[in-house]
Design a protein around this motif. Structure first.
Motif, PDB file in Angstrom:
ATOM      1  N   LEU A   1       0.959  -0.999  -0.061  1.00  0.00           N
ATOM      2  CA  LEU A   1       0.153  -0.118   0.023  1.00  0.00           C
ATOM      3  C   LEU A   1       1.033   1.634   0.203  1.00  0.00           C
ATOM      4  O   LEU A   1       2.403   0.865   0.433  1.00  0.00           O
ATOM      5  CB  LEU A   1      -1.016   0.006   1.199  1.00  0.00           C
ATOM      6  CG  LEU A   1      -2.218  -0.683   1.022  1.00  0.00           C
ATOM      7  CD1 LEU A   1      -2.615  -1.509   2.582  1.00  0.00           C
ATOM      8  CD2 LEU A   1      -2.986  -0.711   0.199  1.00  0.00           C
ATOM      9  N   PRO A   2       0.438   2.227  -1.139  1.00  0.00           N
ATOM     10  CA  PRO A   2       0.879   3.474  -0.169  1.00  0.00           C
ATOM     11  C   PRO A   2       1.133   3.777   1.281  1.00  0.00           C
ATOM     12  O   PRO A   2       0.157   3.936   1.711  1.00  0.00           O
ATOM     13  CB  PRO A   2       0.060   4.952  -0.980  1.00  0.00           C
ATOM     14  CG  PRO A   2      -0.980   3.895  -2.092  1.00  0.00           C
ATOM     15  CD  PRO A   2      -0.970   2.898  -1.316  1.00  0.00           C
ATOM     16  N   VAL A   3       2.348   4.726   1.551  1.00  0.00           N
ATOM     17  CA  VAL A   3       2.782   4.448   3.179  1.00  0.00           C
ATOM     18  C   VAL A   3       2.845   6.573   2.930  1.00  0.00           C
ATOM     19  O   VAL A   3       3.769   7.148   2.551  1.00  0.00           O
ATOM     20  CB  VAL A   3       4.023   4.089   3.190  1.00  0.00           C
ATOM     21  CG1 VAL A   3       4.539   5.194   4.644  1.00  0.00           C
ATOM     22  CG2 VAL A   3       4.089   2.691   3.501  1.00  0.00           C
TER      23      VAL A   3
ATOM     24  N   LEU B   1      -9.164   4.268   5.889  1.00  0.00           N
ATOM     25  CA  LEU B   1      -9.399   3.666   4.862  1.00  0.00           C
ATOM     26  C   LEU B   1      -7.411   2.877   3.725  1.00  0.00           C
ATOM     27  O   LEU B   1      -7.078   2.280   3.941  1.00  0.00           O
ATOM     28  CB  LEU B   1      -8.101   5.140   4.030  1.00  0.00           C
ATOM     29  CG  LEU B   1      -8.867   6.481   3.264  1.00  0.00           C
ATOM     30  CD1 LEU B   1      -8.289   7.284   3.156  1.00  0.00           C
ATOM     31  CD2 LEU B   1      -9.318   5.924   2.553  1.00  0.00           C
ATOM     32  N   ARG B   2      -7.471   1.937   6.046  1.00  0.00           N
ATOM     33  CA  ARG B   2      -5.909   1.724   6.276  1.00  0.00           C
ATOM     34  C   ARG B   2      -6.158   0.326   5.305  1.00  0.00           C
ATOM     35  O   ARG B   2      -5.167   0.089   5.252  1.00  0.00           O
ATOM     36  CB  ARG B   2      -6.378   0.745   7.832  1.00  0.00           C
ATOM     37  CG  ARG B   2      -7.585  -0.201   8.076  1.00  0.00           C
ATOM     38  CD  ARG B   2      -7.669  -0.318   9.172  1.00  0.00           C
ATOM     39  NE  ARG B   2      -9.058  -1.912   9.696  1.00  0.00           N
ATOM     40  CZ  ARG B   2     -10.621  -1.246   9.559  1.00  0.00           C
ATOM     41  NH1 ARG B   2     -10.573   0.163   9.139  1.00  0.00           N
ATOM     42  NH2 ARG B   2     -11.497  -2.365   9.737  1.00  0.00           N
ATOM     43  N   HIS B   3      -7.481  -0.804   4.853  1.00  0.00           N
ATOM     44  CA  HIS B   3      -7.054  -1.541   3.432  1.00  0.00           C
ATOM     45  C   HIS B   3      -6.867  -0.906   2.430  1.00  0.00           C
ATOM     46  O   HIS B   3      -6.361  -1.643   0.742  1.00  0.00           O
ATOM     47  CB  HIS B   3      -8.258  -1.888   3.598  1.00  0.00           C
ATOM     48  CG  HIS B   3      -8.341  -2.594   4.501  1.00  0.00           C
ATOM     49  ND1 HIS B   3      -8.352  -3.510   4.925  1.00  0.00           N
ATOM     50  CD2 HIS B   3      -9.858  -2.455   5.728  1.00  0.00           C
ATOM     51  CE1 HIS B   3      -8.538  -3.816   6.682  1.00  0.00           C
ATOM     52  NE2 HIS B   3      -9.524  -3.438   6.321  1.00  0.00           N
TER      53      HIS B   3
ATOM     54  N   SER C   1      -1.576   4.893   6.821  1.00  0.00           N
ATOM     55  CA  SER C   1      -1.064   6.180   7.136  1.00  0.00           C
ATOM     56  C   SER C   1      -0.832   6.064   8.752  1.00  0.00           C
ATOM     57  O   SER C   1      -0.803   5.125   9.622  1.00  0.00           O
ATOM     58  CB  SER C   1      -2.182   6.868   7.856  1.00  0.00           C
ATOM     59  OG  SER C   1      -3.332   6.984   6.558  1.00  0.00           O
ATOM     60  N   VAL C   2       1.090   7.129   8.078  1.00  0.00           N
ATOM     61  CA  VAL C   2       2.158   5.971   9.560  1.00  0.00           C
ATOM     62  C   VAL C   2       1.525   7.608  10.199  1.00  0.00           C
ATOM     63  O   VAL C   2       1.752   8.769  10.105  1.00  0.00           O
ATOM     64  CB  VAL C   2       3.370   6.705   8.825  1.00  0.00           C
ATOM     65  CG1 VAL C   2       3.781   6.386  10.522  1.00  0.00           C
ATOM     66  CG2 VAL C   2       3.147   5.239   8.233  1.00  0.00           C
TER      67      VAL C   2
ATOM     68  N   ILE D   1      -6.075  12.575   2.183  1.00  0.00           N
ATOM     69  CA  ILE D   1      -4.687  11.049   2.111  1.00  0.00           C
ATOM     70  C   ILE D   1      -4.710  10.077   0.957  1.00  0.00           C
ATOM     71  O   ILE D   1      -3.703  10.355   0.119  1.00  0.00           O
ATOM     72  CB  ILE D   1      -4.558   9.604   2.904  1.00  0.00           C
ATOM     73  CG1 ILE D   1      -5.296  10.577   4.782  1.00  0.00           C
ATOM     74  CG2 ILE D   1      -4.494   9.203   2.768  1.00  0.00           C
ATOM     75  CD1 ILE D   1      -5.765  10.458   6.228  1.00  0.00           C
ATOM     76  N   ARG D   2      -6.130  10.287   0.066  1.00  0.00           N
ATOM     77  CA  ARG D   2      -5.667   9.445  -1.234  1.00  0.00           C
ATOM     78  C   ARG D   2      -5.223  10.108  -1.974  1.00  0.00           C
ATOM     79  O   ARG D   2      -4.742   9.723  -3.041  1.00  0.00           O
ATOM     80  CB  ARG D   2      -7.163   9.281  -1.528  1.00  0.00           C
ATOM     81  CG  ARG D   2      -8.270   8.237  -1.149  1.00  0.00           C
ATOM     82  CD  ARG D   2     -10.095   8.368  -1.447  1.00  0.00           C
ATOM     83  NE  ARG D   2     -10.473   7.084  -0.795  1.00  0.00           N
ATOM     84  CZ  ARG D   2     -11.652   7.203  -0.449  1.00  0.00           C
ATOM     85  NH1 ARG D   2     -12.517   7.782  -0.411  1.00  0.00           N
ATOM     86  NH2 ARG D   2     -12.194   5.441  -0.240  1.00  0.00           N
TER      87      ARG D   2
END
Length: 347
Positions: A6-8, A31-33, A37-38, A334-335
């Motif tokens: 996944l994008p980080v 959006l975790r799937h 997000s860190v 985020i997206r």
């Protein structure tokens, strides 16, 4: 980024007394799937807010020291990665404390390092309370200017974009020739060299980060009626028009200057990829009217991707408790960061 992961996104949670921590947690969990997000903030405070929002939210904590030693570890989808940046003072919702100004600013430094070191693909920021950071003894005019300084970028451009879910006839993006300036300083800030560089940055980032092969940029005039042939000001004649001619000679599709009060019509915007406004409220008042809560703030020209929400800290809402804040803009931010990171990978 490899297809298999996944994008980080390094996600700073913003002013702790505002809605930033809540919207960051809720959006990251939703959006975790699709995006990892860190979160970067005070671990104890975020754990408390998470428990109020949804007791199912779980964290995988990692220290900055561990990141520097071994890089970003994997994380299961039922956990949110969290880098602890402790605050100096207890948080009271709706009441920012200057003692927390420097620790909050430190979260930006951590996010920048995450992207620069390749631990994250991009960064997204929740809103800050500028006055509190200044009260803490740090001159701070905004994320945009701070990120430019910290990355050694001579010039950046602030752009807001409306999400597709705003149901506008076409994508609406508004970039700014000047950002957070008192209105009386704006005319003097519009200089030929800086304006040309702004247009070049917008053109380059629309190509690289948005995947638009041949962007078309519309430029607003500074004065009413775009100066009315000099009768209402000469900035268009002396600065803006010559710069647009230079930009076209460089192969950039740029048109204008248009009177700002009539530019934002479908007949002009239908084929446009971005509008360049001369100052903050000239362009953003229109965009936020059209898409508030579904927009994303993007800093162009940086050597990294940075997005943010289209609103402020909402202290009045935070004081009423959790569960009331609208997370849509944070979801979009985020997206958008993840999408832009993908475009760069493919370019």
């Amino acid at each position: 980024m490899p297809e298999s992961r996944l994008p980080v996104i390094a996600l700073t949670v913003g002013e702790p007394a505002g809605v930033g921590p809540e919207i960051s947690l809720r959006a990251a969990w939703e959006l975790r799937h699709e995006v990892r997000s860190v979160l970067i903030g005070d671990a104890a405070y975020l754990a408390m807010i998470a428990n109020e929002i949804n007791p199912d939210i779980r964290f995988m904590g990692i220290s900055l020291e561990a990141l520097r030693y071994a890089g970003m570890p994997g994380c299961p989808p039922d956990r949110l990665t969290l880098i602890d940046c402790p605050l100096n003072a207890h948080v009271k919702a709706g009441q920012p404390d200057p003692r927390n100004g420097r620790p909050v600013l430190h979260t930006l430094d951590v996010a920048i390092e995450c992207v620069q070191q390749g631990w994250a693909d991009a960064m997204t920021t929740a809103p800050l309370q500028k006055s509190i950071i200044n009260d803490a003894g740090v001159a701070f005019s905004g994320h945009t200017e701070y990120l430019a300084e910290k990355t050694g970028t001579a010039q950046v451009v602030m752009m807001l974009a409306a999400d597709a879910n705003a149901h506008l006839p076409q994508p609406l993006r508004v970039a700014l020739a000047t950002t957070h300036l008192p209105l009386r300083q704006v005319p003097d800030a519009i200089q030929a060299g800086e304006l040309l560089r702004t247009i070049q940055i917008v053109d380059a980032d629309l190509k690289q980060k948005f995947g638009i092969a041949s962007p078309r940029i519309l430029v607003a005039g500074l004065n009413p009626h775009a100066g009315e042939n000099g009768y209402l000001g000469r900035e268009e004649i002396d600065v803006i028009i010559p710069v647009l001619q230079q930009a076209r000679a460089l192969g950039i599709q740029v048109e204008g200057p248009y009177p700002a009060d009539t530019l934002f019509q479908q007949k002009y915007l239908a084929q446009a990829d971005c509008v360049l406004a001369m100052y903050h409220d000239q362009g953003l008042a229109v965009l936020k009217h059209a898409s508030f809560g579904l927009g994303v703030n993007i800093t162009l020209g940086l050597p990294l991707i940075r997005t943010s929400v289209d609103h402020g800290t909402a202290l009045d809402l935070a004081i009423q408790g959790t569960g009331l804040a609208d997370i849509r803009s944070m979801v979009v931010a985020i997206r958008s960061a993840a999408t832009m990171a993908t475009h760069i990978l493919k370019s």
